[in-house]
Design an enzyme around this catalytic site. Structure first.
Site, short mmCIF file in Angstrom:
data_model
loop_
_atom_site.label_atom_id
_atom_site.label_comp_id
_atom_site.label_asym_id
_atom_site.label_seq_id
_atom_site.Cartn_x
_atom_site.Cartn_y
_atom_site.Cartn_z
N ASP A 230 0.76 -1.17 -0.17
CA ASP A 230 -0.11 0.01 0.00
C ASP A 230 0.84 1.20 -0.01
OD1 ASP A 230 -2.79 1.13 0.73
OD2 ASP A 230 -1.67 1.84 2.30
N GLU A 290 1.34 -0.33 -5.06
CA GLU A 290 0.52 0.76 -5.36
C GLU A 290 1.12 1.68 -5.84
OE1 GLU A 290 -3.38 3.29 -3.65
OE2 GLU A 290 -1.42 2.86 -2.40
C1 NOJ Z 1 -4.49 3.27 -0.66
C2 NOJ Z 1 -5.45 2.39 -0.56
O1 NOJ Z 1 -5.91 1.93 -1.74
C3 NOJ Z 1 -6.58 3.64 -0.05
O2 NOJ Z 1 -7.74 2.73 0.05
C4 NOJ Z 1 -6.15 3.94 1.42
O3 NOJ Z 1 -7.26 4.79 1.83
C5 NOJ Z 1 -4.96 4.61 1.71
N1 NOJ Z 1 -3.81 3.95 0.68
C6 NOJ Z 1 -4.43 4.70 2.89
O4 NOJ Z 1 -3.78 3.38 3.32
#
Ligand code: NOJ
Length: 565
Positions: A230, A290
């Site tokens: 993430d 991500e």
């Molecule tokens: C990316 C995640 O996909 C999202 O849903 C989240 O709110 C943020 N990171 C914070 O962890």
């Protein structure tokens, strides 16, 4: 050297060589591919997939019960959004224990059963590792906050204010307001790029790094096949806390726009990714990132200079082509294809409006949903589907502020309505709440569930689901579609997106009409090494056909064919 020592050393050498050789053979198949290169990934938002205990929120037993569905669909690995203990401020992205399961989702024993059932059905488990921040309820932060001398103080980022009542600098939280929160106990501010309940971990502290790497080891031992990491862009911040340049205008939360050059994409991120990768390689695991890259050079960097960082950085630039534009798609694919790593294609996720709404024109959404599936699932690279995408599930956005669950939708209403719309329950059948739960689910299902659900669409050969299934079958069985090179065809055609996937003298041609009018496309495949060929349909929409190498397509028609010599 005594004979005994010599013998022991030789045995050790032979053993370590054969262990190494096994690891090598295990990670690459006869065609030279790693398991994750063949895999179709599928993101599950656990709150919304299947509710086994009818409390309105999905759970792990629910996921386990749907393994046969995932197997039949053609899914090889599921990425489960965070299911760890969490106060659920950001619905799991605020983790209060990295090595457990939130009771709302079940237990570690349920997790083990899910892994075991996944093994039976050929579905691997990928977890979502929230590396940038924990929850403010994590024992590490509770301790960190307790005093300036606390053992975990330096596990998070604490600084004095610039002046009384003023945060250390101008950094803005992506969820609104200053990225610093004052704590009256120790009279310092802590840094949070996301919600204040999500304090950023201090990755410059070796103890943090060790704890996090150990966490990945712990899950690998439990049978996990990899992680989606993430928010990797945000792992490090400039230690001097330099202000970010202010840009014109304000964002959806009403904060000044800034150029986040001092708290995002710092080079140190790559050192951490290399370390995470080293541990992943010991378990033949995959790291998906991500990665919100803004150009292809940034994306390239995430693979690592020696294929030593992320195997699968997600290419979100593809999703910014939000219209059906063959020239734009061609440009983007060509760039990603030449980036040197294995491409990763995504068209929706839990933070983005569903692809059904984004690409749909309001009249032909079903045809367009099939087209988009046939498109990104036949490109070179791994695909990550989002649950319900295979049904043509639509966004079900809240209509009133009081119905919003996602905090950014409440603070930003009505400019920012939050992400509830794309997170609604999976639509299984025509029963109450689309068969997701007997109790009112945490988010409402849209009325369209009556026709758009797994049970109904399974019976309809022309449904979005049936198209996804057909495409996923050929994707798994036709080597050119998995391993073949990508060659763009008819690059001047503004309506028909077409390409050739070829491997060891065999090829598949994909022609997709991205317009609302019928189209014909002529292909000259001789200069691609395929003279006097015929096109043998593998998957096609009802009116798509070929005469020689001339393909006719109805509006939004699909024609995927084997090129036979
Ligand atoms: C990316 C995640 O996909 C999202 O849903 C989240 O709110 C943020 N990171 C914070 O962890």
């Amino acid at each position: 050297m005594s004979q005994r020592i010599f013998l022991t050393l030789s045995i050790q050498l032979i053993l370590s060589f054969s262990i190494f050789a096994t690891a090598q053979t295990k990670s690459v198949d006869a065609e030279g591919l790693k398991w994750w290169q063949r895999a179709v990934f599928y993101e599950i938002y656990p709150r919304s997939f299947a509710d086994s205990n009818n409390d309105g929120v999905g759970d792990l037993k629910g996921i386990t019960s749907k393994m046969p569905y995932l197997h039949d669909l053609g899914v090889d690995a599921i990425w489960i959004s965070p299911c760890f203990p969490s106060p659920q401020v950001d619905f799991g992205y605020d983790v209060s224990d990295y090595e457990n399961i939130d009771p709302m989702y079940g237990t570690l024993a349920d997790f083990d059963s899910m892994v075991a059932e996944g093994k039976k059905q050929g579905v691997r488990i990928i977890l979502d590792f929230v590396v940038n921040h924990s929850s403010d309820q994590h024992p590490w932060f509770i301790n960190s906050k307790s005093s300036k001398a606390a053992p975990h103080r330096d596990w998070f980022i604490w600084r004095d204010g610039k002046a009384p009542g003023q945060p250390p600098n101008n950094w803005i939280s992506t969820f609104g307001g200053s990225a610093w929160k004052f704590d009256p106990v120790t009279k310092q501010y802590y840094y949070h790029y996301f919600y204040a309940e999500q304090p950023d971990l201090n990755w410059r502290n070796p103890a943090v790094e060790k704890a996090m790497l150990d966490t990945t080891r712990w899950w690998y031992k439990r049978g996990v096949s990899g992680f989606r990491l993430d928010a990797v862009d945000t792992l490090f911040e400039d230690p001097k806390l330099t202000d970010n340049p202010v840009l014109p205008g304000i964002n959806k939360q009403g904060d000044p726009n800034t150029d986040e050059i001092h708290n995002k994409k710092l080079p140190e991120v790559h050192d951490v990714l290399k370390k995470l990768r080293k541990v992943a390689d010991e378990s033949d695991a995959v790291l998906i990132g991500e990665t919100w890259t803004s150009n292809i050079d940034e994306l390239k960097e995430y693979y690592g200079s020696h294929d030593n960082e992320l195997q699968m950085p997600m290419d979100f630039m593809f999703t910014t082509v939000d219209k059906l534009s063959p020239p734009e798609f061609r440009r983007q694919i060509a760039q990603v294809d030449s980036a040197g790593g294995w491409p990763v294609f995504v068209i929706s996720n839990h933070d983005k409006v569903r692809s059904y709404n984004r690409y749909g024109d309001g009249k032909n959404n079903d045809a367009i949903a099939k087209l988009m599936g046939a498109f990104y699932l036949t490109l070179r690279g791994s695909a990550i589907m989002y649950y319900g995408e295979e049904l043509g599930m639509e966004n079900n956005d809240p209509k009133r502020k009081e119905d919003v669950k996602d905090p950014i939708g409440r603070t930003g209403w009505p400019n920012e309505i939050g992400r509830d719309g794309e997170r609604t329950p999976m639509q299984w059948n025509t029963e109450t709440n689309a068969g997701f739960s007997k109790k009112n689910p945490w988010l409402p299902v849209p009325p369209s569930y009556k026709t758009r659900n797994v049970a109904t669409e399974s019976k309809d050969p022309n449904s979005v689901l049936s198209m996804y299934k057909k495409v996923l079958v050929i994707r798994h069985t036709n080597e050119a579609l998995v391993n073949g090179s990508y060659t763009a065809l008819n690059e001047d055609d503004a309506n028909v997106m077409s390409y050739l996937r070829s491997y060891k003298g065999k090829a598949v041609l994909v022609a997709l009409n991205m317009s609302a009018s019928p189209q014909t496309a002529n292909f000259n495949l001789a200069d691609k090494g395929f003279a006097s060929v015929t096109l043998k349909s593998l998957v096609a929409t009802p009116q798509a056909s070929a005469k020689g190498t001339e393909v006719s397509l109805e509006p939004f028609g699909i024609f995927i064919a084997e090129v036979s010599k």
